[in-house]
Design a protein around this motif. Structure first.
Motif, mmCIF file in Angstrom:
data_model
loop_
_atom_site.group_PDB
_atom_site.id
_atom_site.type_symbol
_atom_site.label_atom_id
_atom_site.label_comp_id
_atom_site.label_asym_id
_atom_site.label_seq_id
_atom_site.Cartn_x
_atom_site.Cartn_y
_atom_site.Cartn_z
ATOM 1 N N HIS A 231 0.837 -1.200 0.000
ATOM 2 C CA HIS A 231 0.000 0.000 0.000
ATOM 3 C C HIS A 231 0.874 1.253 0.000
ATOM 4 O O HIS A 231 2.034 1.221 0.444
ATOM 5 C CB HIS A 231 -0.910 0.013 1.229
ATOM 6 C CG HIS A 231 -2.056 -0.958 1.152
ATOM 7 N ND1 HIS A 231 -3.143 -0.754 0.355
ATOM 8 C CD2 HIS A 231 -2.255 -2.155 1.782
ATOM 9 C CE1 HIS A 231 -3.993 -1.771 0.504
ATOM 10 N NE2 HIS A 231 -3.470 -2.640 1.362
ATOM 11 N N ASP B 10 -5.059 4.540 1.142
ATOM 12 C CA ASP B 10 -4.794 4.864 -0.262
ATOM 13 C C ASP B 10 -5.997 4.550 -1.150
ATOM 14 O O ASP B 10 -5.892 4.552 -2.379
ATOM 15 C CB ASP B 10 -3.545 4.136 -0.770
ATOM 16 C CG ASP B 10 -3.694 2.610 -0.761
ATOM 17 O OD1 ASP B 10 -4.815 2.113 -0.528
ATOM 18 O OD2 ASP B 10 -2.686 1.923 -0.970
ATOM 19 N N SER B 11 -7.161 4.245 -0.525
ATOM 20 C CA SER B 11 -8.438 4.010 -1.214
ATOM 21 C C SER B 11 -8.525 2.656 -1.906
ATOM 22 O O SER B 11 -9.459 2.415 -2.679
ATOM 23 C CB SER B 11 -8.736 5.117 -2.247
ATOM 24 O OG SER B 11 -8.695 6.388 -1.653
ATOM 25 N N THR B 12 -7.589 1.766 -1.659
ATOM 26 C CA THR B 12 -7.613 0.462 -2.314
ATOM 27 C C THR B 12 -7.695 -0.659 -1.295
ATOM 28 O O THR B 12 -7.410 -0.479 -0.107
ATOM 29 C CB THR B 12 -6.354 0.226 -3.171
ATOM 30 O OG1 THR B 12 -5.213 0.080 -2.312
ATOM 31 C CG2 THR B 12 -6.139 1.361 -4.150
ATOM 32 N N LYS C 41 -6.197 -4.714 -1.098
ATOM 33 C CA LYS C 41 -5.226 -5.629 -1.705
ATOM 34 C C LYS C 41 -5.499 -7.041 -1.210
ATOM 35 O O LYS C 41 -5.762 -7.249 -0.019
ATOM 36 C CB LYS C 41 -3.792 -5.239 -1.323
ATOM 37 C CG LYS C 41 -3.426 -3.776 -1.605
ATOM 38 C CD LYS C 41 -3.044 -3.544 -3.045
ATOM 39 C CE LYS C 41 -2.525 -2.119 -3.229
ATOM 40 N NZ LYS C 41 -2.080 -1.874 -4.618
ATOM 41 N N THR D 147 -5.638 -5.971 -6.748
ATOM 42 C CA THR D 147 -5.858 -4.638 -6.210
ATOM 43 C C THR D 147 -7.277 -4.241 -6.562
ATOM 44 O O THR D 147 -7.646 -4.216 -7.739
ATOM 45 C CB THR D 147 -4.870 -3.618 -6.797
ATOM 46 O OG1 THR D 147 -3.542 -3.985 -6.423
ATOM 47 C CG2 THR D 147 -5.161 -2.220 -6.274
ATOM 48 N N HIS E 155 -10.472 -1.549 -6.462
ATOM 49 C CA HIS E 155 -10.927 -0.168 -6.322
ATOM 50 C C HIS E 155 -12.439 -0.175 -6.206
ATOM 51 O O HIS E 155 -13.101 -1.054 -6.734
ATOM 52 C CB HIS E 155 -10.506 0.660 -7.539
ATOM 53 C CG HIS E 155 -9.033 0.662 -7.789
ATOM 54 N ND1 HIS E 155 -8.182 1.618 -7.288
ATOM 55 C CD2 HIS E 155 -8.248 -0.192 -8.490
ATOM 56 C CE1 HIS E 155 -6.940 1.356 -7.673
ATOM 57 N NE2 HIS E 155 -6.953 0.262 -8.403
ATOM 58 N N GLU F 164 -5.820 -5.645 -11.488
ATOM 59 C CA GLU F 164 -6.488 -4.441 -11.003
ATOM 60 C C GLU F 164 -7.980 -4.565 -11.309
ATOM 61 O O GLU F 164 -8.375 -4.796 -12.455
ATOM 62 C CB GLU F 164 -5.926 -3.199 -11.688
ATOM 63 C CG GLU F 164 -4.479 -2.902 -11.348
ATOM 64 C CD GLU F 164 -4.346 -1.852 -10.263
ATOM 65 O OE1 GLU F 164 -5.351 -1.196 -9.950
ATOM 66 O OE2 GLU F 164 -3.231 -1.690 -9.742
ATOM 67 N N ASN G 268 -11.534 -2.535 -11.009
ATOM 68 C CA ASN G 268 -12.104 -1.207 -10.773
ATOM 69 C C ASN G 268 -13.557 -1.234 -11.223
ATOM 70 O O ASN G 268 -13.889 -0.754 -12.306
ATOM 71 C CB ASN G 268 -11.316 -0.152 -11.550
ATOM 72 C CG ASN G 268 -11.666 1.252 -11.085
ATOM 73 O OD1 ASN G 268 -12.531 1.427 -10.227
ATOM 74 N ND2 ASN G 268 -11.022 2.235 -11.674
#
Length: 489
Positions: A227, A249-251, A253, A265, A267, A344, A346
């Motif tokens: 992070h 950090d808004s994520t 993991k 990751t 989002h 990732e 999102n």
């Protein structure tokens, strides 16, 4: 790398909180999800489509922690109002207040048998409570700064705690002593928990790190820095093979602990992620954040059923068990950073099953005289839609639609009729609040007196032991003198 079909997917989002979501937990049967918020309210979401959600009112400050009992019949919540509440997750909204801390309570956690609670507080203490008798049992005092989190081991024999003194401490619940201290943090230790076999603990820090320690060898075996901001919360998958973390950090993991690498990751939140938790069977996980939303995700990446495996581990009682499937490997100390090849995700944050659920607000005064530390400062029963606007007397808010039964089923499988509940006059509420304040003062006084009495008893026991020892020594000296005189004659 995992295939597309194996990637986690966003299932639902829940809107009902009016401020930051600080904590979350699934019920053992995976039919409900509880969340706490800076709006001072506890929400219980029914996971069935179109089911009602319930807002429990009673805390007077930010809710910091929430946890279902192993049976699912109780929900515990901790708050900055210095109290812990034990709720019955039904329409009645009844709760019992536990009070002995003298500062904000940061976390709350049930033991695996449901008989005890452990809490962490800004008063630098960890406290253990009896659930059945609803009373404070004892304190663990070695931290030198605020304690952020405390958790029972799966067998209930150990407690792990962490705090702003940059340490993680391991406690023996039988001896009530600190048996180990883990350090090496560049900032506050923010969260701590055991893996499901109880052989390892993980801890997160404001220095952006996640660390995993083997408590049998007292060695750091994995160290992650994936992070870009502080890690606020994490959760082990029931298999022990994965871990999810939420960060400022808004994520989120997801780590593969067997391979020692970052695999996803996620989002979805706009702002810091403050809470993450896997369901008991690992099929789902939830997250809560500064955007006031609760997101529920489908795990997908691990479909193995671990219920039988977990039941076997819950029966393990030996302090130094042999290696088994849920041990975390590799055992050598090594660092991990984000690697190429991670996925990732999102997603578009949208509810894929139903619209925002109707929210029923509940909270009922419940008096408990079983123990001086057990009393309730709940508010009167009332029903409101999520908009929060007044629309007439409380009973009209939940009027059944045509064709619906007057009696409905509520969380926890309990039934109740809306006609059973009524408001309490404001003057009576004011009187009750004054009584509760006096009870709070009395509770704190009794807690202090109990601690002093315990210290006095310990000192008295030590004095008595010393006197017995001195008397034995005196008798031995007298006997030796008599023997000497007899031999001289």
């Amino acid at each position: 790398m995992a295939s597309v079909m194996e990637d986690p997917t966003l299932e639902r989002h829940f809107k009902g909180h009016k401020d930051v979501v600080s904590c979350a937990d699934f019920s053992p049967n995976n039919k409900q999800l509880a969340s706490g918020s800076c709006d001072k309210n506890l929400m219980i979401w029914n996971l069935a489509p179109k089911a009602r959600a319930f807002r429990f009112v009673g805390h007077t400050d930010v809710i910091t922690g929430v946890h279902f009992s192993p049976s699912g019949s109780l929900v515990a919540s901790s708050s900055r109002d210095q109290t812990v509440r034990l709720w019955t997750p039904s329409i009645k909204g009844e709760s019992t207040v536990f009070k002995a801390h003298t500062a904000s309570v940061r976390s709350v956690h049930f033991s695996s048998d449901g008989q005890r609670l452990v809490t962490a507080s800004d008063d630098k203490s960890v406290k253990v409570w009896g659930v059945e008798r609803k009373k404070f049992l004892y304190s663990l005092n070695r931290h030198t700064n605020w304690v952020r989190c405390a958790r029972f081991s799966p067998d209930g024999r150990l407690v792990a705690s962490c705090g702003d003194d940059r340490t993680v401490r391991l406690w023996d619940t039988s001896a009530r002593q600190c048996i180990n201290v883990f350090t090496d943090y560049g900032g506050s230790a923010t969260f701590v928990d055991f893996n499901s076999s109880g052989t390892c603990i993980a801890s997160s820090g404001a220095d952006n790190t996640l660390k995993i320690w083997d408590i049998r060898t007292n060695k750091l075996i994995q160290h992650y820095r994936v992070h870009s901001a502080g890690v606020n919360s994490f959760s082990f998958h029931p298999s022990g093979n994965y871990l999810i973390s939420g960060s400022s950090d808004s994520t989120m993991k997801i780590l593969d602990l067997l391979e020692g690498r970052l695999i996803y990751t996620l989002h979805g939140h706009k702002g810091p992620v403050l809470a993450v938790t896997f369901s008991r069977d690992g099929d789902l996980f939830a997250s809560g954040g500064a955007d006031s939303q609760v997101l529920m995700w489908k795990t997908n990446f691990d479909s193995l059923n671990y219920r039988e495996l977990l039941s076997r581990h819950s029966k393990r009682v030996t302090p130094d068990p042999p290696p088994h499937l849920m041990d975390i490997y590799p055992r050598s100390l090594h660092r991990h950073t984000a690697q190429n090849g991670t996925v990732e995700i999102n997603p578009i944050v949208a509810d894929t099953q139903s619209g925002d659920p109707q929210v029923v607000e509940v909270g009922r005064v419940l008096f408990s005289t079983a123990d001086v530390r057990s009393h309730d400062i709940g508010t009167s029963s009332r029903y409101q839609h999520i908009s929060g606007r007044d629309s007439g007397p409380a009973r009209t808010h939940n009027r059944p639609k045509e064709g619906e039964d007057e009696e409905e089923r509520f969380p926890g499988g309990m039934t109740a009729s809306a006609a059973e509940h009524s408001g309490i006059p404001s003057n009576l509420t004011s009187t009750l609040e004054n009584i509760v304040q006096q009870l709070d003062i009395l509770t704190q006084t009794v807690a202090v007196l109990e601690e002093r009495l315990t210290l006095t008893e310990d000192k008295l026991r030590t004095c008595l032991d010393n006197q017995v020892l001195l008397l034995q020594q005196t008798q031995q000296v007298d006997r030796s003198d008599e023997e000497t005189e007899g031999s001289s004659v």
